[in-house]
Design a protein around this motif. Structure first.
Motif, mmCIF file in Angstrom:
data_model
loop_
_atom_site.group_PDB
_atom_site.id
_atom_site.type_symbol
_atom_site.label_atom_id
_atom_site.label_comp_id
_atom_site.label_asym_id
_atom_site.label_seq_id
_atom_site.Cartn_x
_atom_site.Cartn_y
_atom_site.Cartn_z
ATOM 1 N N TYR A 105 3.421 -12.850 -4.193
ATOM 2 C CA TYR A 105 2.958 -11.905 -5.449
ATOM 3 C C TYR A 105 1.271 -12.217 -5.663
ATOM 4 C CZ TYR A 105 2.158 -10.119 -10.261
ATOM 5 O OH TYR A 105 1.631 -9.561 -11.117
ATOM 6 N N VAL A 106 0.921 -13.372 -5.190
ATOM 7 C CA VAL A 106 -0.444 -13.539 -5.607
ATOM 8 C C VAL A 106 -1.438 -12.995 -4.332
ATOM 9 C CG1 VAL A 106 -1.957 -15.607 -5.443
ATOM 10 C CG2 VAL A 106 0.119 -15.865 -6.526
ATOM 11 N N VAL A 107 -0.794 -12.784 -3.058
ATOM 12 C CA VAL A 107 -1.404 -12.354 -1.826
ATOM 13 C C VAL A 107 -1.993 -10.917 -2.366
ATOM 14 C CG1 VAL A 107 -1.543 -11.912 0.480
ATOM 15 C CG2 VAL A 107 -0.314 -13.862 -0.279
ATOM 16 N N ALA A 108 -3.114 -10.410 -1.949
ATOM 17 C CA ALA A 108 -3.824 -9.322 -2.297
ATOM 18 C C ALA A 108 -2.703 -8.155 -1.563
ATOM 19 C CB ALA A 108 -5.025 -8.882 -1.644
ATOM 20 N N PRO A 109 -2.471 -6.951 -2.495
ATOM 21 C CA PRO A 109 -1.456 -5.761 -1.716
ATOM 22 C C PRO A 109 -2.266 -5.306 -0.661
ATOM 23 C CG PRO A 109 -1.724 -5.639 -4.090
ATOM 24 C CD PRO A 109 -2.887 -6.859 -3.664
ATOM 25 N N VAL A 110 -3.578 -5.234 -0.427
ATOM 26 C CA VAL A 110 -4.182 -4.524 0.629
ATOM 27 C C VAL A 110 -3.796 -5.423 1.810
ATOM 28 C CG1 VAL A 110 -6.348 -3.618 1.799
ATOM 29 C CG2 VAL A 110 -5.692 -3.378 -0.485
ATOM 30 N N ALA A 111 -3.983 -6.782 1.859
ATOM 31 C CA ALA A 111 -3.765 -7.570 2.772
ATOM 32 C C ALA A 111 -2.223 -7.865 3.343
ATOM 33 C CB ALA A 111 -4.078 -9.159 2.376
ATOM 34 N N VAL A 112 -1.388 -7.741 2.495
ATOM 35 C CA VAL A 112 0.184 -7.456 2.706
ATOM 36 C C VAL A 112 0.270 -6.218 3.574
ATOM 37 C CG1 VAL A 112 2.288 -7.294 1.802
ATOM 38 C CG2 VAL A 112 0.878 -8.726 0.928
ATOM 39 N N SER A 113 -0.128 -5.111 3.013
ATOM 40 C CA SER A 113 -0.079 -3.981 3.950
ATOM 41 C C SER A 113 -0.753 -3.753 5.098
ATOM 42 C CB SER A 113 -0.729 -2.832 2.970
ATOM 43 O OG SER A 113 0.100 -2.690 1.771
ATOM 44 N N MET A 114 -1.706 -4.421 5.318
ATOM 45 C CA MET A 114 -2.490 -4.530 6.820
ATOM 46 C C MET A 114 -1.514 -5.225 7.570
ATOM 47 S SD MET A 114 -6.556 -4.897 5.609
ATOM 48 C CE MET A 114 -7.088 -4.922 7.430
ATOM 49 N N ILE A 115 -1.127 -6.449 7.057
ATOM 50 C CA ILE A 115 -0.216 -7.363 8.057
ATOM 51 C C ILE A 115 0.983 -6.762 8.445
ATOM 52 C CG2 ILE A 115 1.026 -9.548 8.048
ATOM 53 C CD1 ILE A 115 -1.303 -10.742 6.426
ATOM 54 N N PHE A 116 1.927 -6.108 7.390
ATOM 55 C CA PHE A 116 2.902 -5.350 7.943
ATOM 56 C C PHE A 116 2.760 -4.187 8.476
ATOM 57 C CE2 PHE A 116 4.797 -8.468 4.894
ATOM 58 C CZ PHE A 116 6.061 -8.569 5.103
ATOM 59 N N GLY A 117 1.658 -3.494 8.289
ATOM 60 C CA GLY A 117 1.284 -2.367 9.338
ATOM 61 C C GLY A 117 1.177 -2.679 10.658
ATOM 62 N N ARG A 118 0.803 -4.058 10.823
ATOM 63 C CA ARG A 118 0.761 -4.345 12.488
ATOM 64 C C ARG A 118 1.803 -4.690 12.894
ATOM 65 N NH1 ARG A 118 -2.985 -2.250 10.764
ATOM 66 N NH2 ARG A 118 -5.352 -2.497 11.175
ATOM 67 N N LEU A 119 2.681 -5.533 11.972
ATOM 68 C CA LEU A 119 4.006 -5.881 12.299
ATOM 69 C C LEU A 119 5.013 -4.773 12.856
ATOM 70 C CD1 LEU A 119 4.814 -8.831 9.704
ATOM 71 C CD2 LEU A 119 4.453 -9.100 12.066
ATOM 72 N N PHE A 120 4.989 -3.701 11.956
ATOM 73 C CA PHE A 120 5.569 -2.390 12.197
ATOM 74 C C PHE A 120 4.894 -1.402 13.254
ATOM 75 C CE2 PHE A 120 7.765 -4.212 8.507
ATOM 76 C CZ PHE A 120 9.084 -4.137 8.720
ATOM 77 N N ALA A 121 4.254 -1.907 13.831
ATOM 78 C CA ALA A 121 3.524 -0.799 15.055
ATOM 79 C C ALA A 121 4.508 -0.255 15.799
ATOM 80 C CB ALA A 121 2.224 -1.706 15.518
ATOM 81 N N ASP A 122 4.334 0.887 16.185
ATOM 82 C CA ASP A 122 5.124 1.518 17.068
ATOM 83 C C ASP A 122 5.231 0.961 18.421
ATOM 84 O OD1 ASP A 122 5.772 3.143 15.007
ATOM 85 O OD2 ASP A 122 4.626 4.727 15.657
ATOM 86 N N GLN A 123 4.193 0.389 18.950
ATOM 87 C CA GLN A 123 3.974 0.041 20.495
ATOM 88 C C GLN A 123 3.684 -1.418 20.603
ATOM 89 O OE1 GLN A 123 0.810 2.516 22.149
ATOM 90 N NE2 GLN A 123 1.704 4.416 21.952
ATOM 91 N N TYR A 124 3.006 -2.151 19.818
ATOM 92 C CA TYR A 124 2.711 -3.420 20.193
ATOM 93 C C TYR A 124 2.900 -4.011 18.706
ATOM 94 C CZ TYR A 124 -0.010 -1.472 23.888
ATOM 95 O OH TYR A 124 -0.273 -0.466 25.083
ATOM 96 N N GLY A 125 3.941 -3.768 17.864
ATOM 97 C CA GLY A 125 4.490 -4.609 16.776
ATOM 98 C C GLY A 125 5.364 -5.358 17.071
ATOM 99 N N LEU A 126 5.455 -6.522 16.186
ATOM 100 C CA LEU A 126 6.181 -7.915 16.480
ATOM 101 C C LEU A 126 7.588 -7.292 16.328
ATOM 102 C CD1 LEU A 126 6.220 -10.881 17.113
ATOM 103 C CD2 LEU A 126 6.032 -11.229 14.646
ATOM 104 N N ILE A 127 7.825 -6.616 15.420
ATOM 105 C CA ILE A 127 9.156 -6.215 14.939
ATOM 106 C C ILE A 127 9.998 -5.425 16.074
ATOM 107 C CG2 ILE A 127 10.584 -4.964 13.448
ATOM 108 C CD1 ILE A 127 9.275 -7.414 12.159
ATOM 109 N N ASN A 128 9.214 -4.723 16.999
ATOM 110 C CA ASN A 128 9.756 -4.039 18.108
ATOM 111 C C ASN A 128 10.072 -4.787 19.211
ATOM 112 O OD1 ASN A 128 10.402 -1.579 17.132
ATOM 113 N ND2 ASN A 128 8.372 -0.393 17.426
#
Length: 338
Positions: free
Chosen positions: A106-129
């Motif tokens: 909750y303390v982490v900035a929302p923009v930082a969380v969104s940028m990190i998860f945006g990379r995690l959920f990337a379509d081609q090179y995301g860690l989740i895929n």
């Protein structure tokens, strides 16, 4: 003495009037005019901006996206928060460390969380895929499928708010009388039975509060959607555009129409007011159901009160009059007395 309490609470109301009521009233004023970002204030148009917004299919699509993301985030969030709070309520070593640890997201900035998860959920090179490919599951088009994008954004919301809600549930659980758990242990109830029969009923008002506040926060989601892709307006088909992002695009984006943007803001405000009223009614109903109910009629009550008064009056000592003390028959002073 009469004026000082009002002086003590006045700073809050003054700041609220400046930062809350004035913007709200000014937004209502703007929504009634043809107000362009570049041209400024125009003619008075009444409710035309509201009618134009309600006539746009994109507004309704953004509203559906908002509620979809809310459902996907709120339900798992509440379940996880209650589970974490129940674990933190146990006798853990370094309990303060664990309780503060769940608040870190909750303390982490929302923009930082969104940028990190945006990379995690990337379509081609995301860690989740990549992880899904290891277990034999085909890659998911997180930015191409509407439901998948909602799941990804809801995951960001859950990551940020689950710990915060867990601490609220923990505070409610610690207020539950421990005698109830001791009686349940004597009766042979296990941990699961204690949780569902004692903990959940005792904190149900807190659960409703968290659900309603999560709903209000879900209606105002912006940062996660804005940072989920490079464009920040909900994708090419606006599959994950929320109502606040639609407001931003209407007022400062392609349309640059502040009048319509103010109308969207007021429509969202009215929806939040409706949800707040639902919260109030549910809370009042729970309070009335928890309050003890009288099981005797008014007539019986008056009869009981009258009987109590009569018994109290009978118990009081009666006043006595002081009379001259009689001379004992055996006391003799003169011959005549004898």
């Amino acid at each position: 003495m009469k004026l000082s309490p009002y002086l003590y609470v006045s700073p809050f109301f003054i700041l609220f009037a400046i930062t809350g009521l004035f913007p709200l009233a000014y937004t209502a004023f703007v929504s009634l005019h043809d107000w362009n970002l570049l041209g400024g204030q125009g003619d008075y148009v009444g409710l035309k901006n509201f009618a134009d917004v309600l006539a746009q299919p994109l507004f309704w699509k953004s509203l559906v996206n908002t509620f979809s993301i809310f459902v996907l985030s709120s339900v798992p969030q509440v379940v996880l928060a209650i589970t974490i709070a129940a674990l933190l309520d146990q006798n853990l070593r370094a309990a303060t460390f664990w309780r503060m640890g769940v608040l870190v997201p909750y303390v982490v900035a929302p923009v930082a969380v969104s940028m990190i998860f945006g990379r995690l959920f990337a379509d081609q090179y995301g860690l989740i895929n990549d992880i899904l490919g290891v277990v034999g599951i085909d890659p998911v088009a997180w930015h191409g499928d509407r439901l998948a994008s909602h799941v990804a954004i809801a995951t960001m919301v859950n990551f940020r708010w689950t710990g915060y809600n867990a601490l609220i549930f923990l505070a409610a659980m610690q207020a539950v009388p421990r005698e109830l758990y001791e009686a349940a242990v004597i009766d042979g109830a296990g941990r699961a039975r204690q949780f569902f029969s004692i903990t959940i009923p005792q904190i149900r008002a807190t659960i409703i509060f968290v659900v309603i506040t999560s709903t209000i926060g879900g209606l105002q989601i912006f940062d996660e959607v804005r940072m989920f892709d490079s464009q920040g307006i909900g994708g090419p088909n606006k599959d994950w555009m929320t109502t606040v992002v639609y407001l931003y695009d209407t007022a400062w984006g392609n349309q640059k129409n502040l009048g319509r943007g103010a109308a969207v803001a007021w429509l969202l405000f009215l929806i939040i007011i409706v949800l707040g009223m639902i919260n109030f009614l549910i809370t009042q109903r729970i309070a009335r159901s928890d309050a003890p109910k009288a099981k005797i009629s008014r007539r019986q009550t008056r009869a009981v009160i009258a009987a109590r008064r009569r018994s109290a009056a009978a118990a009081q000592p009666h006043p006595t009059t002081t009379e001259p003390a009689a001379t004992p028959w055996h006391r003799t002073t003169t011959g005549e007395d004898r």
